[in-house]
Design a protein around this motif. Structure first.
Motif, PDB file in Angstrom:
ATOM      1  N   ARG A   1     -36.935  43.475 -50.005  1.00  0.00           N
ATOM      2  CA  ARG A   1     -37.421  42.372 -49.170  1.00  0.00           C
ATOM      3  C   ARG A   1     -38.470  42.888 -48.176  1.00  0.00           C
ATOM      4  O   ARG A   1     -39.498  42.267 -47.968  1.00  0.00           O
ATOM      5  CB  ARG A   1     -36.254  41.715 -48.438  1.00  0.00           C
ATOM      6  N   ARG A   2     -38.224  44.055 -47.596  1.00  0.00           N
ATOM      7  CA  ARG A   2     -39.179  44.641 -46.646  1.00  0.00           C
ATOM      8  C   ARG A   2     -40.499  44.972 -47.346  1.00  0.00           C
ATOM      9  O   ARG A   2     -41.576  44.761 -46.791  1.00  0.00           O
ATOM     10  CB  ARG A   2     -38.577  45.884 -45.986  1.00  0.00           C
ATOM     11  N   ARG A   3     -40.431  45.478 -48.593  1.00  0.00           N
ATOM     12  CA  ARG A   3     -41.668  45.775 -49.330  1.00  0.00           C
ATOM     13  C   ARG A   3     -42.501  44.511 -49.528  1.00  0.00           C
ATOM     14  O   ARG A   3     -43.717  44.540 -49.418  1.00  0.00           O
ATOM     15  CB  ARG A   3     -41.352  46.424 -50.679  1.00  0.00           C
ATOM     16  N   VAL A   4     -41.838  43.413 -49.812  1.00  0.00           N
ATOM     17  CA  VAL A   4     -42.575  42.154 -49.986  1.00  0.00           C
ATOM     18  C   VAL A   4     -43.236  41.764 -48.669  1.00  0.00           C
ATOM     19  O   VAL A   4     -44.421  41.442 -48.623  1.00  0.00           O
ATOM     20  CB  VAL A   4     -41.642  41.027 -50.487  1.00  0.00           C
ATOM     21  N   PHE A   5     -42.492  41.812 -47.574  1.00  0.00           N
ATOM     22  CA  PHE A   5     -43.032  41.338 -46.297  1.00  0.00           C
ATOM     23  C   PHE A   5     -44.010  42.307 -45.643  1.00  0.00           C
ATOM     24  O   PHE A   5     -44.699  41.933 -44.706  1.00  0.00           O
ATOM     25  CB  PHE A   5     -41.907  40.981 -45.331  1.00  0.00           C
TER      26      PHE A   5
ATOM     27  N   VAL B   1     -42.777  36.968 -56.881  1.00  0.00           N
ATOM     28  CA  VAL B   1     -41.817  36.652 -55.833  1.00  0.00           C
ATOM     29  C   VAL B   1     -42.268  35.392 -55.103  1.00  0.00           C
ATOM     30  O   VAL B   1     -43.455  35.206 -54.836  1.00  0.00           O
ATOM     31  CB  VAL B   1     -41.721  37.826 -54.820  1.00  0.00           C
ATOM     32  N   ILE B   2     -41.308  34.553 -54.768  1.00  0.00           N
ATOM     33  CA  ILE B   2     -41.538  33.406 -53.891  1.00  0.00           C
ATOM     34  C   ILE B   2     -40.653  33.600 -52.677  1.00  0.00           C
ATOM     35  O   ILE B   2     -39.482  33.970 -52.800  1.00  0.00           O
ATOM     36  CB  ILE B   2     -41.219  32.078 -54.593  1.00  0.00           C
ATOM     37  N   THR B   3     -41.218  33.346 -51.503  1.00  0.00           N
ATOM     38  CA  THR B   3     -40.459  33.484 -50.267  1.00  0.00           C
ATOM     39  C   THR B   3     -40.871  32.377 -49.310  1.00  0.00           C
ATOM     40  O   THR B   3     -41.649  31.496 -49.651  1.00  0.00           O
ATOM     41  CB  THR B   3     -40.655  34.885 -49.646  1.00  0.00           C
ATOM     42  N   GLY B   4     -40.327  32.425 -48.135  1.00  0.00           N
ATOM     43  CA  GLY B   4     -40.653  31.450 -47.102  1.00  0.00           C
ATOM     44  C   GLY B   4     -40.300  32.002 -45.745  1.00  0.00           C
ATOM     45  O   GLY B   4     -39.751  33.096 -45.633  1.00  0.00           O
ATOM     46  N   THR B   5     -40.617  31.244 -44.720  1.00  0.00           N
ATOM     47  CA  THR B   5     -40.219  31.651 -43.377  1.00  0.00           C
ATOM     48  C   THR B   5     -38.719  31.401 -43.222  1.00  0.00           C
ATOM     49  O   THR B   5     -38.121  30.645 -44.001  1.00  0.00           O
ATOM     50  CB  THR B   5     -41.008  30.859 -42.315  1.00  0.00           C
TER      51      THR B   5
ATOM     52  N   ASP C   1     -40.810  37.684 -36.693  1.00  0.00           N
ATOM     53  CA  ASP C   1     -40.610  39.123 -36.600  1.00  0.00           C
ATOM     54  C   ASP C   1     -40.226  39.677 -37.984  1.00  0.00           C
ATOM     55  O   ASP C   1     -39.456  39.037 -38.721  1.00  0.00           O
ATOM     56  CB  ASP C   1     -39.498  39.386 -35.579  1.00  0.00           C
ATOM     57  N   LEU C   2     -40.750  40.846 -38.328  1.00  0.00           N
ATOM     58  CA  LEU C   2     -40.496  41.444 -39.637  1.00  0.00           C
ATOM     59  C   LEU C   2     -39.000  41.579 -39.913  1.00  0.00           C
ATOM     60  O   LEU C   2     -38.529  41.234 -41.000  1.00  0.00           O
ATOM     61  CB  LEU C   2     -41.190  42.809 -39.747  1.00  0.00           C
ATOM     62  N   ASP C   3     -38.234  42.064 -38.958  1.00  0.00           N
ATOM     63  CA  ASP C   3     -36.797  42.221 -39.196  1.00  0.00           C
ATOM     64  C   ASP C   3     -36.115  40.880 -39.453  1.00  0.00           C
ATOM     65  O   ASP C   3     -35.217  40.778 -40.293  1.00  0.00           O
ATOM     66  CB  ASP C   3     -36.137  42.940 -38.017  1.00  0.00           C
ATOM     67  N   GLN C   4     -36.554  39.839 -38.749  1.00  0.00           N
ATOM     68  CA  GLN C   4     -35.995  38.510 -38.984  1.00  0.00           C
ATOM     69  C   GLN C   4     -36.368  38.008 -40.379  1.00  0.00           C
ATOM     70  O   GLN C   4     -35.536  37.420 -41.076  1.00  0.00           O
ATOM     71  CB  GLN C   4     -36.478  37.527 -37.920  1.00  0.00           C
ATOM     72  N   LEU C   5     -37.604  38.238 -40.786  1.00  0.00           N
ATOM     73  CA  LEU C   5     -38.019  37.856 -42.136  1.00  0.00           C
ATOM     74  C   LEU C   5     -37.153  38.536 -43.182  1.00  0.00           C
ATOM     75  O   LEU C   5     -36.659  37.886 -44.115  1.00  0.00           O
ATOM     76  CB  LEU C   5     -39.487  38.219 -42.366  1.00  0.00           C
ATOM     77  N   VAL C   6     -36.960  39.829 -43.024  1.00  0.00           N
ATOM     78  CA  VAL C   6     -36.175  40.593 -43.999  1.00  0.00           C
ATOM     79  C   VAL C   6     -34.737  40.092 -44.046  1.00  0.00           C
ATOM     80  O   VAL C   6     -34.147  39.948 -45.119  1.00  0.00           O
ATOM     81  CB  VAL C   6     -36.237  42.106 -43.679  1.00  0.00           C
ATOM     82  N   ARG C   7     -34.164  39.789 -42.889  1.00  0.00           N
ATOM     83  CA  ARG C   7     -32.761  39.361 -42.817  1.00  0.00           C
ATOM     84  C   ARG C   7     -32.526  37.937 -43.294  1.00  0.00           C
ATOM     85  O   ARG C   7     -31.497  37.667 -43.920  1.00  0.00           O
ATOM     86  CB  ARG C   7     -32.247  39.459 -41.380  1.00  0.00           C
ATOM     87  N   THR C   8     -33.441  37.000 -42.985  1.00  0.00           N
ATOM     88  CA  THR C   8     -33.068  35.586 -43.115  1.00  0.00           C
ATOM     89  C   THR C   8     -33.984  34.709 -43.965  1.00  0.00           C
ATOM     90  O   THR C   8     -33.666  33.540 -44.175  1.00  0.00           O
ATOM     91  CB  THR C   8     -32.955  34.951 -41.716  1.00  0.00           C
ATOM     92  N   SER C   9     -35.092  35.204 -44.439  1.00  0.00           N
ATOM     93  CA  SER C   9     -35.994  34.352 -45.219  1.00  0.00           C
ATOM     94  C   SER C   9     -35.480  34.151 -46.638  1.00  0.00           C
ATOM     95  O   SER C   9     -34.942  35.075 -47.243  1.00  0.00           O
ATOM     96  CB  SER C   9     -37.386  34.975 -45.289  1.00  0.00           C
ATOM     97  N   PRO C  10     -35.685  32.957 -47.185  1.00  0.00           N
ATOM     98  CA  PRO C  10     -35.357  32.767 -48.598  1.00  0.00           C
ATOM     99  C   PRO C  10     -36.328  33.582 -49.440  1.00  0.00           C
ATOM    100  O   PRO C  10     -37.511  33.674 -49.110  1.00  0.00           O
ATOM    101  CB  PRO C  10     -35.570  31.263 -48.805  1.00  0.00           C
ATOM    102  N   MET C  11     -35.820  34.195 -50.507  1.00  0.00           N
ATOM    103  CA  MET C  11     -36.697  34.971 -51.383  1.00  0.00           C
ATOM    104  C   MET C  11     -36.086  35.033 -52.770  1.00  0.00           C
ATOM    105  O   MET C  11     -34.906  35.330 -52.931  1.00  0.00           O
ATOM    106  CB  MET C  11     -36.901  36.398 -50.860  1.00  0.00           C
ATOM    107  N   ILE C  12     -36.933  34.747 -53.764  1.00  0.00           N
ATOM    108  CA  ILE C  12     -36.508  34.845 -55.158  1.00  0.00           C
ATOM    109  C   ILE C  12     -37.508  35.678 -55.940  1.00  0.00           C
ATOM    110  O   ILE C  12     -38.687  35.742 -55.603  1.00  0.00           O
ATOM    111  CB  ILE C  12     -36.364  33.462 -55.831  1.00  0.00           C
TER     112      ILE C  12
END
Length: 139
Positions: free
Chosen positions: A88-92, A46-50, A105-116
């Motif tokens: 997404r939550r498992r990754v973060f 997985v690749i993600t970002g803020t 914030d974890l909820d913000q990461l789950v909702r809005t971060s790019p993730m592939i």
């Protein structure tokens, strides 16, 4: 995230944190290479970002064919956005992604971060299925 089994040849790459990712520019069509972190969570790369827009992510949305450069290997892959909130939550919440939780914030990461999720091609192994180009692929 899709249910995948990691090829044994790729398993040893799981402890690498930094890779280069080449995408194709959505406007220019040129290959664009960035250094980025990846993570191996639940048997998936997985690749993600803020939170916020990222050129690499916009390019992947336009063309999911990417190349991952790691340990002298150039691995073609298909990149798929991870949209399932639980995945997404498992990754973060994975210990390896702690730095992201220090940035937002974890909820913000789950909702809005790019993730592939990356489905890597192993030389001589099964090729990833491009669901967008294959009308027989399950949706």
């Amino acid at each position: 995230m899709t249910d995948r089994v990691t090829h044994p040849a790729l398993a040893e790459l799981a402890d690498r944190l930094t890779v280069d990712l080449t995408t194709r520019g959505r406007r220019s069509g040129r290959p664009l290479r960035v250094e980025i972190w990846w993570f191996h969570v639940d048997g998936r790369f997985v690749i993600t970002g803020t939170p916020g827009p990222r050129h690499w992510y916009a390019n992947v949305l336009a063309d999911p064919h990417v190349t991952v450069h790691v340990d002298g290997l150039d691995l073609p892959a298909l990149a798929r956005p991870v949209t399932d909130p639980e995945a997404r939550r498992r990754v973060f919440t994975d210990p390896r992604t702690r730095w992201y939780r220090e940035q937002a914030d974890l909820d913000q990461l789950v909702r809005t971060s790019p993730m592939i999720e990356l489905e890597l091609t192993v030389p001589g192994g099964p090729q990833p299925r491009d669901e967008a180009a294959d009308p027989t692929a399950r949706r």
